[in-house]
Write an enzyme that holds these catalytic residues in place. Structure first.
Site, short mmCIF file in Angstrom:
data_model
loop_
_atom_site.label_atom_id
_atom_site.label_comp_id
_atom_site.label_asym_id
_atom_site.label_seq_id
_atom_site.Cartn_x
_atom_site.Cartn_y
_atom_site.Cartn_z
N CYS A 82 -5.08 62.82 56.49
CA CYS A 82 -5.90 63.54 57.24
C CYS A 82 -7.23 64.01 56.60
O CYS A 82 -7.97 63.19 56.55
CB CYS A 82 -5.09 65.04 57.45
SG CYS A 82 -5.55 65.92 58.70
N HIS A 176 0.49 63.54 58.41
CA HIS A 176 1.11 63.85 56.93
C HIS A 176 2.44 63.59 56.61
O HIS A 176 3.26 64.18 56.83
CB HIS A 176 1.08 65.19 56.87
CG HIS A 176 -0.37 66.27 57.05
ND1 HIS A 176 -1.16 66.56 55.78
CD2 HIS A 176 -1.21 66.28 58.22
CE1 HIS A 176 -2.29 66.84 56.10
NE2 HIS A 176 -2.15 67.13 57.54
N GLU A 178 3.76 63.38 54.10
CA GLU A 178 4.40 64.20 52.87
C GLU A 178 4.90 65.51 53.33
O GLU A 178 5.54 66.01 52.39
CB GLU A 178 3.11 64.62 51.86
CG GLU A 178 2.31 65.70 52.54
CD GLU A 178 1.13 65.11 53.18
OE1 GLU A 178 1.29 63.97 53.80
OE2 GLU A 178 0.15 65.71 53.58
N1 GLN Z 1 -9.74 68.99 60.00
C1 GLN Z 1 -9.52 69.00 58.70
C2 GLN Z 1 -10.88 68.50 57.98
O1 GLN Z 1 -11.93 68.29 58.56
C3 GLN Z 1 -8.43 68.22 58.34
C4 GLN Z 1 -6.98 68.72 58.62
C5 GLN Z 1 -5.90 68.39 57.56
O2 GLN Z 1 -6.09 67.75 56.67
N2 GLN Z 1 -4.82 68.77 57.79
O3 GLN Z 1 -10.97 68.37 56.76
#
Ligand code: GLN
Length: 197
Positions: A82, A176, A178
């Site tokens: 992410c 994710h 994890e």
């Molecule tokens: N939107 C977040 C960002 O720009 C990422 C979100 C996340 O890691 N769950 O970093």
């Protein structure tokens, strides 16, 4: 080749503990990394989910931007989830002003791409290289990959959007693993570390 590789988790911000637990379950010795000197002795590194703008700022503050870019360029295996995926993109769309990435994957990533319609959702995702059926993808204000260059392989898509990519020793997912208790994606990364470092 190490039987139990040492894998760091970048611990500036984000879901660090969950990655430490998932890595341990996948057979690695996992430890937190906050300072450049803590990169020494690592066979791999995970960049957690969180907020990429914050991670970027803190990486500059902690003096990690240059050393991490160099480590990735020199072939350190890295897995980003992410916000971690965003940090691995050579180019991001709509960065906050001053937001920098470590780079490592020739891809263009759009931040918060799924988030506009949907803050958070789960979906089954088939990931190339992960046997045993689809993984449960947890998407939280997740990015997607707009496009990849010739050196990057797409490992998974959701709704026609690229959500997992690998380029050589660098792996990134929009979602994710994890958070689910299913350690197969971490096992894939640990396998990459064992076979490529
Ligand atoms: N939107 C977040 C960002 O720009 C990422 C979100 C996340 O890691 N769950 O970093």
């Amino acid at each position: 080749m190490t039987v139990q590789p040492t894998i760091g988790v970048l611990a500036l911000q984000g879901d660090v503990r969950e990655h430490l637990a998932a890595l341990a379950a996948a057979g690695a010795a996992a430890r937190q990394v906050r300072r450049p000197e803590e990169l020494a002795g690592l066979q791999g590194l995970v960049l957690p989910g969180g907020e990429s703008t914050t991670i970027s700022k803190l990486a500059v503050l902690f003096g990690l931007m240059g050393p991490l870019r160099a480590a990735i360029r020199d072939g350190l295996p890295v897995y980003g989830t992410c916000a971690g995926m965003i940090m691995l993109a050579d180019k991001i769309l709509d960065p906050r002003s001053g937001q920098e990435t470590f780079g490592g994957i020739d891809m263009i990533v759009r931040r918060n791409a799924f988030g506009r319609q949907n803050e958070s959702f789960e979906a089954l995702v088939d990931v190339a290289g992960v046997a045993g059926g689809p993984v449960e993808g947890v998407f939280i204000r997740a990015p997607w990959v707009e496009s990849v260059g010739a050196r990057a392989d797409v490992l998974a898509e959701h709704d026609g959007h690229i959500v997992a990519v690998r380029q050589a020793r660098v792996l990134a997912t929009s979602f994710h693993p994890e958070l689910t208790g299913d350690h197969r994606v971490h096992e894939l990364f640990v396998h990459m570390v064992r076979t490529e470092s």
